[in-house]
Design a protein around this motif. Structure first.
Motif, short mmCIF file in Angstrom:
data_model
loop_
_atom_site.label_atom_id
_atom_site.label_comp_id
_atom_site.label_asym_id
_atom_site.label_seq_id
_atom_site.Cartn_x
_atom_site.Cartn_y
_atom_site.Cartn_z
N LEU A 290 0.82 -1.21 0.00
CA LEU A 290 0.00 0.00 0.00
C LEU A 290 0.86 1.26 0.00
CD1 LEU A 290 -2.78 -0.97 2.58
CD2 LEU A 290 -3.08 -0.68 0.11
N THR A 293 1.85 3.36 -3.06
CA THR A 293 0.84 4.13 -3.79
C THR A 293 1.36 5.48 -4.29
OG1 THR A 293 -0.97 3.01 -2.63
CG2 THR A 293 -1.44 5.18 -3.58
N GLY A 314 -5.82 2.98 0.47
CA GLY A 314 -6.18 1.63 0.08
C GLY A 314 -6.66 0.84 1.27
N ARG A 331 -9.56 5.29 -2.74
CA ARG A 331 -9.08 4.25 -1.82
C ARG A 331 -9.47 2.87 -2.34
NH1 ARG A 331 -10.69 6.84 2.07
NH2 ARG A 331 -8.71 7.98 2.10
N TYR A 334 -8.33 -3.97 -2.08
CA TYR A 334 -7.45 -4.99 -2.63
C TYR A 334 -7.66 -6.31 -1.88
CZ TYR A 334 -4.84 -0.93 -4.46
OH TYR A 334 -4.46 0.23 -5.08
#
Length: 506
Positions: A290, A293, A314, A331, A334
């Motif tokens: 993350l 990003t 995220g 956001r 995942y």
């Protein structure tokens, strides 16, 4: 979205995904740009008062999407959703009060919202309104008086239910994993937690308040506007606010025990959240991914122009998802497996490319899926190219070489893939088409077109994109006519010939 079954390039590491491509699709050969295959959908046509069998003054049920005709509603333009929900884990019940602010696009004696939960009260501009539920999720509302064209009105809906028990055509976007809750999905998910005009052609601002047991976290999209404790009720209250309109499926809600990290990167506030149901090692690996990003966004900005939103972040939940990633606005959500096993750079670059393609520029109707997934998949290719991996050209030629002789692979057209093929072939054929277009137009003209398209927010169709692309080619002075190119790559159900006109190298 990145599919867990068919995702960009990853599917080809295990061999071509051909078995799912069985749709028999016959498309006419066109003599001009292939607009005649589908209605031009720069924006969906405004519903005609009294159309679709509705009485004059009644907004339509559904916007007439060719794949999902009952999704959304006509007669108004949603502007803002103020959602306030409470979660009771003891009986898995969600209760809510949502205020929808909208503008009438015709005189309204009645209108619809999409909601799958049980409604207990409705007020329009503070006055009680009558209501009924038709079908699966169409909430029909009759206000006390007619709403005139152009008027802004407020609809307050009180509702509740057990959304985890509700499914539609196999769709079940609301999941409970232990004591953790997630509602996220595409093409629909909002009907499981708030009433809305549930179609991407009508994005609106989101304001989400979630009340959860003390010690829990509630994570959504946009900026974290507040987090307070309510010891009297034994709740924590989380408040999230977006500053840009969002399609309904681009919002999510996660409730439970998450490890949350906040800060600022490149001048943008970030919120990363990972489920505490994952092991310490899994959380560590998920956060490491993350935290890439901002770097991924910097690379993508070099391709598509400035990042279009004010926040980044995220979420990695514990739920077993049918997708590897979903481009929820600002956001992404995942899948834990995809973020804790190996390098997730391809997944990150795909979902973050969606912030431009799919989130900032939204679909006019669901058969425009090329505008989302082809670009996000090509963005992942270009990210690899710009970070030391194979070039997009190498990825294109390798993929074409593997698929060239497969009849089944090419049988589904990209212009109109059909409802059953929204989330398969476009991940592979889409970026091939765009790289071929890059070759045909030239690098400078192609990237200028990509930036112009991605930097202009709004709802647009694939036909709009084809017109925009031809205009960009004309402005470049190249004299390239893309009619045959679009025919070969988007319409004809066969492998494009290896010609310069189709974007192959000499």
């Amino acid at each position: 979205m990145s599919s867990a079954d068919v995702r960009p390039r990853g599917a080809f590491r295990a061999g071509l995904v051909l078995g799912v491509l069985v749709l028999v699709l016959q498309l006419a050969v066109l003599v001009a740009l292939p607009f005649a295959v589908r209605p031009l959908a720069g924006a969906l046509p405004a519903p005609v008062p009294g159309g679709s069998g509705a009485p004059v003054g009644q907004g339509t049920d559904g916007v007439g999407d060719p794949y999902f005709p009952d999704y959304g509603a006509g007669g108004y333009d949603a502007q803002r959703y103020a959602v306030d929900v409470s979660w009771n884990p003891a009986d898995a019940r969600l209760t809510g009060r949502t205020v929808v602010t909208a503008r009438a696009t015709q005189p309204l004696t009645g209108f619809s919202l999409d909601l799958a939960l049980t409604v207990t009260a409705v007020r329009v501009d503070g006055r009680p309104a009558t209501f009924r539920t038709d079908g699966f999720q169409d909430l029909r509302i009759t206000p006390a008086s007619t709403i005139p064209t152009g008027a802004t009105f407020r609809v307050e809906v009180e509702y509740g239910g057990r959304p985890a028990t509700i499914s539609r055509d196999g769709i079940r976007p609301f999941s409970i994993t232990g004591d953790e809750v997630l509602v996220a999905g595409e093409p629909e998910s909002s009907a499981w937690w708030f009433p809305a005009n549930d179609h991407p052609s009508d994005p609106a601002l989101m304001d989400v308040t979630a009340r959860v047991p003390t010690g829990w976290q509630a994570v959504s999209t946009g900026a974290l506007a507040g987090h307070t404790a309510d010891p009297v009720r034994g709740q924590d209250v989380w408040h999230w606010v977006s500053d840009r309109p969002s399609a309904t499926y681009l919002s999510f809600l996660a409730l439970g025990r998450f490890e949350v990290r906040q800060g600022t990167a490149d001048g943008r506030p970030y919120v990363y959240a990972v489920s505490r149901r994952l092991s310490a090692g899994e959380r560590r690996r998920a956060f490491a991914q993350l935290e890439r990003t901002p770097q991924v966004i910097r690379v993508l900005e070099g391709l598509f122009g400035p990042y279009p939103f004010g926040q980044i972040g995220g979420l990695v939940p514990a739920a077993r998802l049918w997708f590897d990633g979903l481009e929820t606005q600002t956001r992404p959500v995942y899948a834990a497996g995809a973020m804790t096993r190996g390098d997730a750079g391809e997944l990150l670059s795909h979902e973050l490319s969606h912030m431009w393609f799919g989130d900032n520029v939204t679909l006019a109707q669901w058969n425009d899926i090329f505008d989302n997934e082809a670009w996000a998949s090509w963005g992942a290719w270009a990210y690899r190219e710009r970070t030391g991996g194979p070039t997009a050209e190498q990825q294109f030629l390798e993929l074409y070489g593997r698929a060239e002789d497969s009849t089944r692979f090419w049988r589904v057209g990209l212009l109109d893939p059909g409802r059953d093929h929204l989330f398969d072939v476009v991940y592979l054929r889409g970026p091939m088409t765009l790289q071929a277009l890059r070759n045909r137009m030239g690098d400078a003209a192609f990237l200028a077109m990509a930036r112009d398209w991605a930097q202009t927010p709004g709802t647009r169709s694939l036909e709009n994109w084809m017109v925009t692309t031809q205009h960009a080619a004309d402005r470049s002075g190249s004299g390239v006519d893309l009619t045959s190119f679009f025919q070969a790559w988007l319409v004809t159900p066969a492998a494009p010939a290896r010609t310069v006109a189709n974007g192959f190298p000499r």
